[in-house]
Every structure is written in C-alpha cells, then in structure tokens.
Design a protein around this motif. Sequence first.
Motif, PDB file in Angstrom:
ATOM      1  N   ILE A  43       0.843  -1.203   0.000  1.00 24.66           N
ATOM      2  CA  ILE A  43       0.000   0.000   0.000  1.00 24.66           C
ATOM      3  C   ILE A  43       0.873   1.246   0.000  1.00 24.66           C
ATOM      4  CG2 ILE A  43      -1.647   1.330   1.400  1.00 24.66           C
ATOM      5  CD1 ILE A  43      -2.817  -1.482   2.248  1.00 24.66           C
ATOM      6  N   GLY A  44       1.908   1.256   0.831  1.00 23.10           N
ATOM      7  CA  GLY A  44       2.837   2.389   0.847  1.00 23.10           C
ATOM      8  C   GLY A  44       3.531   2.576  -0.495  1.00 23.10           C
ATOM      9  N   GLY A  45       3.903   1.471  -1.136  1.00 23.57           N
ATOM     10  CA  GLY A  45       4.521   1.560  -2.464  1.00 23.57           C
ATOM     11  C   GLY A  45       3.555   2.112  -3.504  1.00 23.57           C
ATOM     12  N   GLY A  46       2.286   1.711  -3.418  1.00 19.26           N
ATOM     13  CA  GLY A  46       1.281   2.242  -4.340  1.00 19.26           C
ATOM     14  C   GLY A  46       1.085   3.735  -4.151  1.00 19.26           C
ATOM     15  N   MET A  47       1.075   4.163  -2.885  1.00 18.40           N
ATOM     16  CA  MET A  47       0.946   5.590  -2.607  1.00 18.40           C
ATOM     17  C   MET A  47       2.151   6.345  -3.170  1.00 18.40           C
ATOM     18  SD  MET A  47       0.954   7.712   0.904  1.00 18.40           S
ATOM     19  CE  MET A  47       2.662   7.293   1.007  1.00 18.40           C
ATOM     20  N   LYS A  48       3.344   5.804  -2.955  1.00 17.50           N
ATOM     21  CA  LYS A  48       4.564   6.437  -3.471  1.00 17.50           C
ATOM     22  C   LYS A  48       4.506   6.568  -4.989  1.00 17.50           C
ATOM     23  CE  LYS A  48       9.636   5.956  -3.340  1.00 17.50           C
ATOM     24  NZ  LYS A  48       9.793   6.881  -4.403  1.00 17.50           N
ATOM     25  N   LYS A  49       4.048   5.509  -5.640  1.00 12.34           N
ATOM     26  CA  LYS A  49       3.932   5.517  -7.101  1.00 12.34           C
ATOM     27  C   LYS A  49       2.956   6.594  -7.592  1.00 12.34           C
ATOM     28  CE  LYS A  49       2.073   2.465 -10.371  1.00 12.34           C
ATOM     29  NZ  LYS A  49       1.529   1.161 -10.629  1.00 12.34           N
ATOM     30  N   GLU A  50       1.915   6.850  -6.809  1.00 13.10           N
ATOM     31  CA  GLU A  50       0.947   7.890  -7.165  1.00 13.10           C
ATOM     32  C   GLU A  50       1.490   9.297  -6.899  1.00 13.10           C
ATOM     33  OE1 GLU A  50      -2.410   7.799  -8.497  1.00 13.10           O
ATOM     34  OE2 GLU A  50      -1.478   5.922  -9.123  1.00 13.10           O
ATOM     35  N   VAL A  51       2.270   9.450  -5.844  1.00  9.95           N
ATOM     36  CA  VAL A  51       2.754  10.769  -5.435  1.00  9.95           C
ATOM     37  C   VAL A  51       3.997  11.185  -6.227  1.00  9.95           C
ATOM     38  CG1 VAL A  51       3.687  12.101  -3.495  1.00  9.95           C
ATOM     39  CG2 VAL A  51       1.722  10.602  -3.149  1.00  9.95           C
ATOM     40  N   ASP A  52       4.889  10.257  -6.544  1.00 13.72           N
ATOM     41  CA  ASP A  52       6.161  10.599  -7.191  1.00 13.72           C
ATOM     42  C   ASP A  52       6.022  11.417  -8.483  1.00 13.72           C
ATOM     43  OD1 ASP A  52       7.643   9.534  -5.148  1.00 13.72           O
ATOM     44  OD2 ASP A  52       8.310   7.751  -6.259  1.00 13.72           O
ATOM     45  N   PRO A  53       5.025  11.171  -9.321  1.00  9.20           N
ATOM     46  CA  PRO A  53       4.909  11.977 -10.543  1.00  9.20           C
ATOM     47  C   PRO A  53       4.402  13.410 -10.335  1.00  9.20           C
ATOM     48  CG  PRO A  53       3.801   9.861 -10.821  1.00  9.20           C
ATOM     49  CD  PRO A  53       4.142  10.000  -9.370  1.00  9.20           C
ATOM     50  N   LEU A  54       3.912  13.729  -9.137  1.00 12.49           N
ATOM     51  CA  LEU A  54       3.408  15.082  -8.897  1.00 12.49           C
ATOM     52  C   LEU A  54       4.550  16.093  -9.018  1.00 12.49           C
ATOM     53  CD1 LEU A  54       1.122  14.376  -5.798  1.00 12.49           C
ATOM     54  CD2 LEU A  54       0.400  14.717  -8.170  1.00 12.49           C
ATOM     55  N   PRO A  55       4.263  17.263  -9.517  1.00  8.33           N
ATOM     56  CA  PRO A  55       5.330  18.264  -9.678  1.00  8.33           C
ATOM     57  C   PRO A  55       5.795  18.816  -8.329  1.00  8.33           C
ATOM     58  CG  PRO A  55       3.202  19.216 -10.230  1.00  8.33           C
ATOM     59  CD  PRO A  55       2.962  17.754  -9.971  1.00  8.33           C
ATOM     60  N   GLU A  56       7.055  19.173  -8.281  1.00  9.58           N
ATOM     61  CA  GLU A  56       7.596  19.868  -7.104  1.00  9.58           C
ATOM     62  C   GLU A  56       7.210  21.335  -7.201  1.00  9.58           C
ATOM     63  OE1 GLU A  56       8.674  18.926  -4.407  1.00  9.58           O
ATOM     64  OE2 GLU A  56       9.581  16.977  -4.689  1.00  9.58           O
ATOM     65  N   PRO A  57       7.019  22.031  -6.122  1.00  8.60           N
ATOM     66  CA  PRO A  57       7.194  21.622  -4.730  1.00  8.60           C
ATOM     67  C   PRO A  57       5.951  20.966  -4.135  1.00  8.60           C
ATOM     68  CG  PRO A  57       6.751  23.956  -4.770  1.00  8.60           C
ATOM     69  CD  PRO A  57       6.760  23.493  -6.221  1.00  8.60           C
ATOM     70  N   TYR A  58       4.878  20.838  -4.931  1.00 12.48           N
ATOM     71  CA  TYR A  58       3.642  20.248  -4.405  1.00 12.48           C
ATOM     72  C   TYR A  58       3.885  18.839  -3.871  1.00 12.48           C
ATOM     73  CZ  TYR A  58      -1.064  18.376  -4.163  1.00 12.48           C
ATOM     74  OH  TYR A  58      -2.218  17.763  -3.730  1.00 12.48           O
ATOM     75  N   ARG A  59       4.645  18.036  -4.600  1.00 13.11           N
ATOM     76  CA  ARG A  59       4.894  16.657  -4.187  1.00 13.11           C
ATOM     77  C   ARG A  59       5.466  16.596  -2.771  1.00 13.11           C
ATOM     78  NH1 ARG A  59       8.161  14.493  -8.309  1.00 13.11           N
ATOM     79  NH2 ARG A  59       9.844  15.708  -7.436  1.00 13.11           N
ATOM     80  N   SER A  60       6.467  17.392  -2.486  1.00 14.42           N
ATOM     81  CA  SER A  60       7.112  17.365  -1.164  1.00 14.42           C
ATOM     82  C   SER A  60       6.181  17.872  -0.066  1.00 14.42           C
ATOM     83  CB  SER A  60       8.388  18.201  -1.177  1.00 14.42           C
ATOM     84  OG  SER A  60       9.337  17.608  -2.022  1.00 14.42           O
ATOM     85  N   ARG A  61       5.329  18.829  -0.408  1.00 12.73           N
ATOM     86  CA  ARG A  61       4.384  19.343   0.595  1.00 12.73           C
ATOM     87  C   ARG A  61       3.251  18.347   0.859  1.00 12.73           C
ATOM     88  NH1 ARG A  61       4.171  24.052  -2.573  1.00 12.73           N
ATOM     89  NH2 ARG A  61       1.938  23.742  -2.757  1.00 12.73           N
ATOM     90  N   ALA A  62       2.805  17.650  -0.187  1.00  9.87           N
ATOM     91  CA  ALA A  62       1.641  16.774  -0.063  1.00  9.87           C
ATOM     92  C   ALA A  62       1.976  15.399   0.512  1.00  9.87           C
ATOM     93  CB  ALA A  62       0.970  16.612  -1.421  1.00  9.87           C
TER      94      ALA A  62
END
Length: 192
Positions: A43-62
Amino acid sequence: MPDAADRIHAAVPRLAACQTRGELGEAIAEELKRYSLFDLQVIGGGMKKEVDPLPEPYRSRARPYFEEQLFGAYHRAMKAYRSGSFRGMDEAIPDRERFERFVALVPDGCLKKEPETDFGLGGALNTLFYYLVTGYAMFVEGGPGHPVGTPFPGGFAVERRGKRYLCPIRDKEEDVPFSICNVCPAEQMEGV
C-alpha cells in the motif's frame, strides 16, 4: 481462504450494522489487523507511485499528508483498539445518513474496474484499506477524510476553523462516484 470480493462483502455489512463510534472503531480495527506488514508495504509503495509523478514543490508538501491519511489513521485505530479505548465510545455514529452513503460506496469503490476506483494502491483489498482508514478518520474520530493541512494545487489546504472543517475540493469531486469527498464532513471552502 476467501477472495477479495468475499472479504469486502463480509466487511461492509459488519460496518453498516455498527451503531456507536466505539463499535465502528472496533470493527474497522479488526479489519485493519488482517493486513500484514507486507500488505502495508505494498500500500505504501502504491501511494509512493501515485505521489512521485506530482510536480515539485507540491509533491514534497503533499506526501506527508497522504502518508498521514493512510498510515497515521491506521496507527491511531490500532492503538485505540489495543488499549481498549473503543469500549468507552458509546456515542452514536455522527450523521447516520452520510455514514450509510459511505458504507454503500465501498463495495463498488473497491471492486469495480474503473480508473477512479483504485486510488493507485494496487487492488481491491488495498482500496478497502483506504476506505477503512478514511472511514475511521471521519466517523470514529469526527474529522475530515483528508488530514487538516493537506495541500491541494492552487495553494489551498484543508483547514479547521473552530469545530468546522473546510476543504478546497469538497464539492469538486461530485463527478467521481467513489470519492470519499462525497461523504466527508468537511464543508466546501468559500471562494475556491
């Protein structure tokens, strides 16, 4: 061993039958304890896979808020379960009609094979985990589905003002039939 559909179809009526916050907390925790460490890693890996493509700096904040949404609620539920805290929670589940809508969306939200039903978590039981922890946050703890502070594109975030929760996307998810936003106690933030 029951398959995912059997497990989901057994869990949902059990949740629906709960009358108090304590009964619901216990039922959710009993479902959550069925997830192994390996399941949680997936589940954590799936979440990471969903979050990693988000643009910075939003990804790091979210990212910390998405982790809190899944694993913070999981740990709070398991801690309350193990300490016996649910036995003292005899208040009725808040907003029964909203709770019943939440429970009704879970089976199809987990089992339909549509893009908006997986949440990137990798399967029906992992999606059930998502519904369990957000259901815990909303109906046992009385908070919003997304933790206070969760940022969204445009610079807005979930806020708490007194006893009210305000969300910048609350009413924007109505077209997504399996979204927790449709049953969240947060109100739409004005002017967004």
